[in-house]
Design a protein around this motif. Structure first.
Motif, PDB file in Angstrom:
ATOM      1  N   LEU A 126       0.831  -1.209   0.000  1.00 30.42           N
ATOM      2  CA  LEU A 126       0.000   0.000   0.000  1.00 30.42           C
ATOM      3  C   LEU A 126       0.864   1.256   0.000  1.00 30.42           C
ATOM      4  O   LEU A 126       0.560   2.248  -0.679  1.00 30.42           O
ATOM      5  CB  LEU A 126      -0.924   0.000   1.215  1.00 30.42           C
ATOM      6  CG  LEU A 126      -2.104  -0.977   1.166  1.00 30.42           C
ATOM      7  CD1 LEU A 126      -2.724  -1.134   2.552  1.00 30.42           C
ATOM      8  CD2 LEU A 126      -3.160  -0.504   0.169  1.00 30.42           C
ATOM      9  N   TYR A 133      -0.097   5.190   0.023  1.00 33.41           N
ATOM     10  CA  TYR A 133      -0.983   5.201   1.174  1.00 33.41           C
ATOM     11  C   TYR A 133      -0.254   5.382   2.509  1.00 33.41           C
ATOM     12  O   TYR A 133      -0.907   5.474   3.551  1.00 33.41           O
ATOM     13  CB  TYR A 133      -1.806   3.910   1.228  1.00 33.41           C
ATOM     14  CG  TYR A 133      -2.874   3.830   0.165  1.00 33.41           C
ATOM     15  CD1 TYR A 133      -4.163   4.275   0.409  1.00 33.41           C
ATOM     16  CD2 TYR A 133      -2.587   3.308  -1.095  1.00 33.41           C
ATOM     17  CE1 TYR A 133      -5.144   4.208  -0.562  1.00 33.41           C
ATOM     18  CE2 TYR A 133      -3.557   3.237  -2.077  1.00 33.41           C
ATOM     19  CZ  TYR A 133      -4.834   3.686  -1.812  1.00 33.41           C
ATOM     20  OH  TYR A 133      -5.797   3.616  -2.782  1.00 33.41           O
ATOM     21  N   ALA A 158       1.328   3.405   4.565  1.00 33.95           N
ATOM     22  CA  ALA A 158       0.706   2.439   5.475  1.00 33.95           C
ATOM     23  C   ALA A 158       1.731   1.796   6.405  1.00 33.95           C
ATOM     24  O   ALA A 158       2.901   1.627   6.054  1.00 33.95           O
ATOM     25  CB  ALA A 158      -0.018   1.354   4.678  1.00 33.95           C
ATOM     26  N   GLN A 170      -3.363   3.397   7.499  1.00 31.90           N
ATOM     27  CA  GLN A 170      -3.041   4.129   6.274  1.00 31.90           C
ATOM     28  C   GLN A 170      -3.048   5.617   6.619  1.00 31.90           C
ATOM     29  O   GLN A 170      -4.096   6.212   6.853  1.00 31.90           O
ATOM     30  CB  GLN A 170      -4.071   3.810   5.187  1.00 31.90           C
ATOM     31  CG  GLN A 170      -4.047   2.350   4.751  1.00 31.90           C
ATOM     32  CD  GLN A 170      -5.341   1.933   4.078  1.00 31.90           C
ATOM     33  OE1 GLN A 170      -6.203   1.298   4.710  1.00 31.90           O
ATOM     34  NE2 GLN A 170      -5.494   2.271   2.802  1.00 31.90           N
ATOM     35  N   HIS A 197      -2.234   8.119   4.759  1.00 34.85           N
ATOM     36  CA  HIS A 197      -2.596   8.991   3.640  1.00 34.85           C
ATOM     37  C   HIS A 197      -3.570   8.236   2.759  1.00 34.85           C
ATOM     38  O   HIS A 197      -3.455   7.010   2.595  1.00 34.85           O
ATOM     39  CB  HIS A 197      -1.365   9.392   2.824  1.00 34.85           C
ATOM     40  CG  HIS A 197      -1.693  10.210   1.608  1.00 34.85           C
ATOM     41  ND1 HIS A 197      -2.231  11.476   1.690  1.00 34.85           N
ATOM     42  CD2 HIS A 197      -1.570   9.937   0.281  1.00 34.85           C
ATOM     43  CE1 HIS A 197      -2.428  11.954   0.472  1.00 34.85           C
ATOM     44  NE2 HIS A 197      -2.038  11.048  -0.395  1.00 34.85           N
ATOM     45  N   CYS A 198      -4.532   8.953   2.191  1.00 30.70           N
ATOM     46  CA  CYS A 198      -5.492   8.337   1.265  1.00 30.70           C
ATOM     47  C   CYS A 198      -5.574   9.189   0.003  1.00 30.70           C
ATOM     48  O   CYS A 198      -6.096  10.311   0.047  1.00 30.70           O
ATOM     49  CB  CYS A 198      -6.876   8.217   1.902  1.00 30.70           C
ATOM     50  SG  CYS A 198      -8.115   7.548   0.751  1.00 30.70           S
ATOM     51  N   GLU A 217     -12.582  -1.330  -0.476  1.00 31.79           N
ATOM     52  CA  GLU A 217     -11.223  -1.573  -0.002  1.00 31.79           C
ATOM     53  C   GLU A 217     -11.224  -2.505   1.205  1.00 31.79           C
ATOM     54  O   GLU A 217     -10.414  -3.433   1.292  1.00 31.79           O
ATOM     55  CB  GLU A 217     -10.557  -0.244   0.352  1.00 31.79           C
ATOM     56  CG  GLU A 217      -9.105  -0.371   0.787  1.00 31.79           C
ATOM     57  CD  GLU A 217      -8.512   0.974   1.125  1.00 31.79           C
ATOM     58  OE1 GLU A 217      -7.751   1.513   0.305  1.00 31.79           O
ATOM     59  OE2 GLU A 217      -8.819   1.502   2.226  1.00 31.79           O
TER      60      GLU A 217
END
Length: 252
Positions: free
Chosen positions: A167, A172, A174, A187, A189-190, A206
């Motif tokens: 990820l 992300y 993660a 996570q 950051h998206c 997801e």
């Protein structure tokens, strides 16, 4: 990259010579503000020479070169030969500085709004919420193979960590950490958070994929799209038999 009001500032690359730039210019605007003006001028006018930038911005050429050195070190601009249309004059073409793809991304983009508009169009014309959910699952499926390979190559007790690394490679940020009777996948950051605020089907798809991939029921505890600081998914302790059973499956 940051937004259009601020470019990365990882330090200035010195060229060894003392700058002849008037000190009042830096005191008035600051290093970062002036650097942003240089990048913005290239965005507005296209690839530019040092002399052209200096004239537009009211700076000395020495000052412009110093800021270009820093922007080049941050992969915001790059030097290239000016493209000549028609008959080429004698001598080498002038060197100009152009924005890189990374540099362009530092300025305003409309990708988030484009995604929201596209999802709204799908919802209004192609079957409502179910159509958006189908799109979200298809989007996950299109990128599933790399995640599946990373997880299946890991030892059973390292699969959450392997998923976190996969990820992170997709932006992300993660991490995996131990939790009572299981683990948490975080996570930080998206990339689709703005769209997910309006279309939670993206988060739901997801979560479904994580459960299918890891071979166990997972629980989403928090999401950035809902205002939390991090997307957190609880993953109960996975038995070796359950994790082995995921091999060869396709995401929902």
């Amino acid at each position: 990259m940051p937004g259009s009001d601020e470019l990365r500032n990882n330090g200035v690359v010195k060229n060894g010579a003392r700058s002849t730039e008037p000190p009042s210019e830096e005191l008035a605007t600051g290093e970062r503000s002036t650097r942003n003006r240089v990048a913005r001028s290239i965005l507005d006018h296209g690839p530019s020479t040092v002399a052209e930038l200096a004239e537009r911005l009211g700076l000395t050429q020495a000052a412009v070169r110093r800021h270009l050195d820093a922007l080049a070190a941050d992969n915001v601009v790059e030097a290239r030969e000016r493209r000549v249309y028609g008959a080429r004059t004698r001598g080498r073409p002038a060197k100009v500085f152009a924005l890189t793809d990374c540099g362009r991304d530092a300025f305003d983009q409309s990708y988030d709004q484009l995604a929201v508009d596209a999802l709204r169009w799908i919802g209004e014309r192609e079957g409502g919420s179910d159509a958006i959910a189908a799109f979200a699952r298809a989007r996950i499926a299109a990128h599933a193979e790399a995640y599946r390979e990373a997880v299946e190559a890991a030892a059973p007790d390292e699969r959450t960590e392997a998923l976190a690394k996969a990820l992170s490679a997709d932006g992300y940020a993660a991490t995996a950490r131990s939790a009572p009777v299981g683990e948490q996948l975080c996570q930080h950051h998206c990339p689709v958070a703005h769209a997910a605020e309006q279309f939670p089907q993206l988060c739901e798809a997801e979560t479904e994929f994580f459960a299918e991939l890891l071979g166990t029921h997972v629980q989403r505890l928090a999401t950035i799209a809902h205002g939390d600081g991090v997307c957190t998914t609880f993953i109960p302790k996975i038995s070796h038999n359950a994790s082995a059973s995921t091999s060869g499956r396709n995401p929902a």
